[in-house]
Design an enzyme around this catalytic site. Sequence first.
Site, PDB file in Angstrom:
ATOM      1  N   ASP A  60       0.901  -1.045   0.171  1.00  0.00           N
ATOM      2  CA  ASP A  60      -0.017  -0.156  -0.021  1.00  0.00           C
ATOM      3  C   ASP A  60       0.881   1.304  -0.025  1.00  0.00           C
ATOM      4  O   ASP A  60       1.969   1.204   0.179  1.00  0.00           O
ATOM      5  CB  ASP A  60      -0.920   0.056   1.061  1.00  0.00           C
ATOM      6  CG  ASP A  60      -0.267  -0.021   2.216  1.00  0.00           C
ATOM      7  OD1 ASP A  60       1.098   0.080   2.566  1.00  0.00           O
ATOM      8  OD2 ASP A  60      -0.949  -0.079   3.496  1.00  0.00           O
ATOM      9  N   GLN A 157     -11.044   7.959  -4.213  1.00  0.00           N
ATOM     10  CA  GLN A 157     -11.554   8.361  -2.758  1.00  0.00           C
ATOM     11  C   GLN A 157     -12.837   9.214  -3.050  1.00  0.00           C
ATOM     12  O   GLN A 157     -13.290   9.299  -4.247  1.00  0.00           O
ATOM     13  CB  GLN A 157     -10.554   9.126  -2.170  1.00  0.00           C
ATOM     14  CG  GLN A 157      -9.360   8.347  -1.805  1.00  0.00           C
ATOM     15  CD  GLN A 157      -9.708   7.402  -0.608  1.00  0.00           C
ATOM     16  OE1 GLN A 157     -10.820   7.566   0.080  1.00  0.00           O
ATOM     17  NE2 GLN A 157      -8.618   6.653  -0.143  1.00  0.00           N
ATOM     18  N   GLY A 184     -10.920   4.148   1.231  1.00  0.00           N
ATOM     19  CA  GLY A 184     -12.018   4.928   2.064  1.00  0.00           C
ATOM     20  C   GLY A 184     -13.037   4.365   2.366  1.00  0.00           C
ATOM     21  O   GLY A 184     -14.063   4.834   2.732  1.00  0.00           O
ATOM     22  N   ASP A 234      -7.839  -7.297   0.446  1.00  0.00           N
ATOM     23  CA  ASP A 234      -7.030  -7.604   1.259  1.00  0.00           C
ATOM     24  C   ASP A 234      -7.671  -7.207   2.784  1.00  0.00           C
ATOM     25  O   ASP A 234      -8.449  -6.464   2.791  1.00  0.00           O
ATOM     26  CB  ASP A 234      -5.775  -6.587   1.328  1.00  0.00           C
ATOM     27  CG  ASP A 234      -6.001  -5.058   1.778  1.00  0.00           C
ATOM     28  OD1 ASP A 234      -5.741  -5.029   3.152  1.00  0.00           O
ATOM     29  OD2 ASP A 234      -6.532  -4.339   1.089  1.00  0.00           O
ATOM     30  N   CYS A 272     -13.995 -28.484   5.612  1.00  0.00           N
ATOM     31  CA  CYS A 272     -12.964 -27.689   5.395  1.00  0.00           C
ATOM     32  C   CYS A 272     -11.572 -28.666   5.007  1.00  0.00           C
ATOM     33  O   CYS A 272     -11.266 -29.698   5.657  1.00  0.00           O
ATOM     34  CB  CYS A 272     -12.629 -26.811   6.473  1.00  0.00           C
ATOM     35  SG  CYS A 272     -10.977 -25.588   6.176  1.00  0.00           S
ATOM     36  N   CYS A 274      -8.487 -27.498   5.147  1.00  0.00           N
ATOM     37  CA  CYS A 274      -7.161 -27.109   5.396  1.00  0.00           C
ATOM     38  C   CYS A 274      -6.427 -27.831   6.263  1.00  0.00           C
ATOM     39  O   CYS A 274      -6.904 -28.878   6.965  1.00  0.00           O
ATOM     40  CB  CYS A 274      -7.508 -25.653   6.279  1.00  0.00           C
ATOM     41  SG  CYS A 274      -7.886 -25.655   8.232  1.00  0.00           S
ATOM     42  N   CYS A 277      -8.092 -28.477   9.905  1.00  0.00           N
ATOM     43  CA  CYS A 277      -9.128 -29.074   9.905  1.00  0.00           C
ATOM     44  C   CYS A 277      -8.987 -30.379   9.668  1.00  0.00           C
ATOM     45  O   CYS A 277      -9.488 -31.454  10.044  1.00  0.00           O
ATOM     46  CB  CYS A 277     -10.156 -28.695   9.166  1.00  0.00           C
ATOM     47  SG  CYS A 277     -10.756 -27.074   9.749  1.00  0.00           S
ATOM     48  N   HIS A 303      -6.897 -21.974   8.922  1.00  0.00           N
ATOM     49  CA  HIS A 303      -8.012 -22.231   8.873  1.00  0.00           C
ATOM     50  C   HIS A 303      -8.768 -21.046   8.192  1.00  0.00           C
ATOM     51  O   HIS A 303      -9.567 -20.985   7.216  1.00  0.00           O
ATOM     52  CB  HIS A 303      -8.881 -22.669  10.024  1.00  0.00           C
ATOM     53  CG  HIS A 303     -10.474 -22.877   9.665  1.00  0.00           C
ATOM     54  ND1 HIS A 303     -10.933 -23.749   8.922  1.00  0.00           N
ATOM     55  CD2 HIS A 303     -11.374 -21.871  10.117  1.00  0.00           C
ATOM     56  CE1 HIS A 303     -12.371 -23.493   8.865  1.00  0.00           C
ATOM     57  NE2 HIS A 303     -12.480 -22.456   9.346  1.00  0.00           N
TER      58      HIS A 303
HETATM   59 ZN   LIG Z   1     -10.203 -25.560   8.096  1.00  0.00          ZN
END
Ligand SMILES: [Zn+2]
Length: 351
Positions: A60, A157, A184, A234, A272, A274, A277, A303
């Site tokens: 940024d 903006q 903004g 983001d 999930c 991941c 998990c 996760h």
């Molecule tokens: Zn997960």
Amino acid sequence: MPVGTQGSIKGVLPDQVAATGSQIILANTYHLMLRPGEKTVAELGDLHRFMGWPGPILTDSGGYQVFSLADINQITDQGVTFKSHIDGAIVHLDAKRSMQVQNDLGADIIMAFDECPDPNKPVEYQKIAVERTMRWAAECQVAHARKEDQSLFGIVQGGTDRGLRAYCAEQLIEMDFPGYAVGGLAVGEGFAAMKAVLGWVTPMLPSDKPRYLMGVGFPRDIAAAVASGIDMFDCVLPTRNGRNAYAFTAAGAIRLRNSKFTRDSGPIEADCDCYACRNFSRGAIRHFFFAGEMLGPVLVSVHNVRFYQRLMADLRRSIGEGSFLSFLQNDPRCLLGPSAQSSVEGIEETP
Ligand SMILES: [Zn+2]
């Protein structure tokens, strides 16, 4: 984009970040210019080497943090003078300096220096801020020294004023940036106002270039923004909430410190895929938080980042299949907003 404020996605190894499906990450110019300094990062290779992330990175402009974190002494058309929150040193940031710092850091996408005024300031002030943002955007284009390998995005903006937003967008499109951001928003204006602004602004921005909504948000906010045409986001929520034992699931948010999870042998979220998990129970993760084990925050961060990446992938797929509107109306994740978080305490960190 997972957020690496200080040059690190807090607690998550780059390999693990990549395993969540994340393709690009974000780092904050403001923090890195103050510590360790952009020259040090450049000497150590560049931001890719510094962060251990060979893939795309976005920085940024530093503007948002200056306006939200720093003790500001002065804002003029020539830039912002502020006191560093680290050592109290007086620092000046303007378009030229923001470009120099971002050129030295070496991210793939860099952002134009902009003013992010308090949304409660009157429209007269918002107009001054928009004029400044456009002046600074033009200065950034001139000062940008690595045009061949860094893409500079412009930022729209204008608060919640339709005329100002349209004016700013038109001027920036005229300047022909390779991508455009909407700044903004998610600064206290509310969900309805955010949706309204996106409904005006996003369709104005070229659809053949990336459109990026900065600093947003909850799954509900992201789904609504995608409906307006936004492509990139983001947000610190997945990792910040993860560190506080707060997990996103399609059925709602859960706080893993809750005693009802003590003997819960199931994963954070049943479907999930991941790492957390696949390998850990809710009961074990709850224990890690109470025992002060680092693994607790790491697992819930992993996760949550995966939760967000799956949502993005599913949104993308629904667009490809022509079922986006039905997805938006029927997938429970598209309703997850801040109300689910109101009972969470202890989430106090710098933006
Ligand atoms: Zn997960």
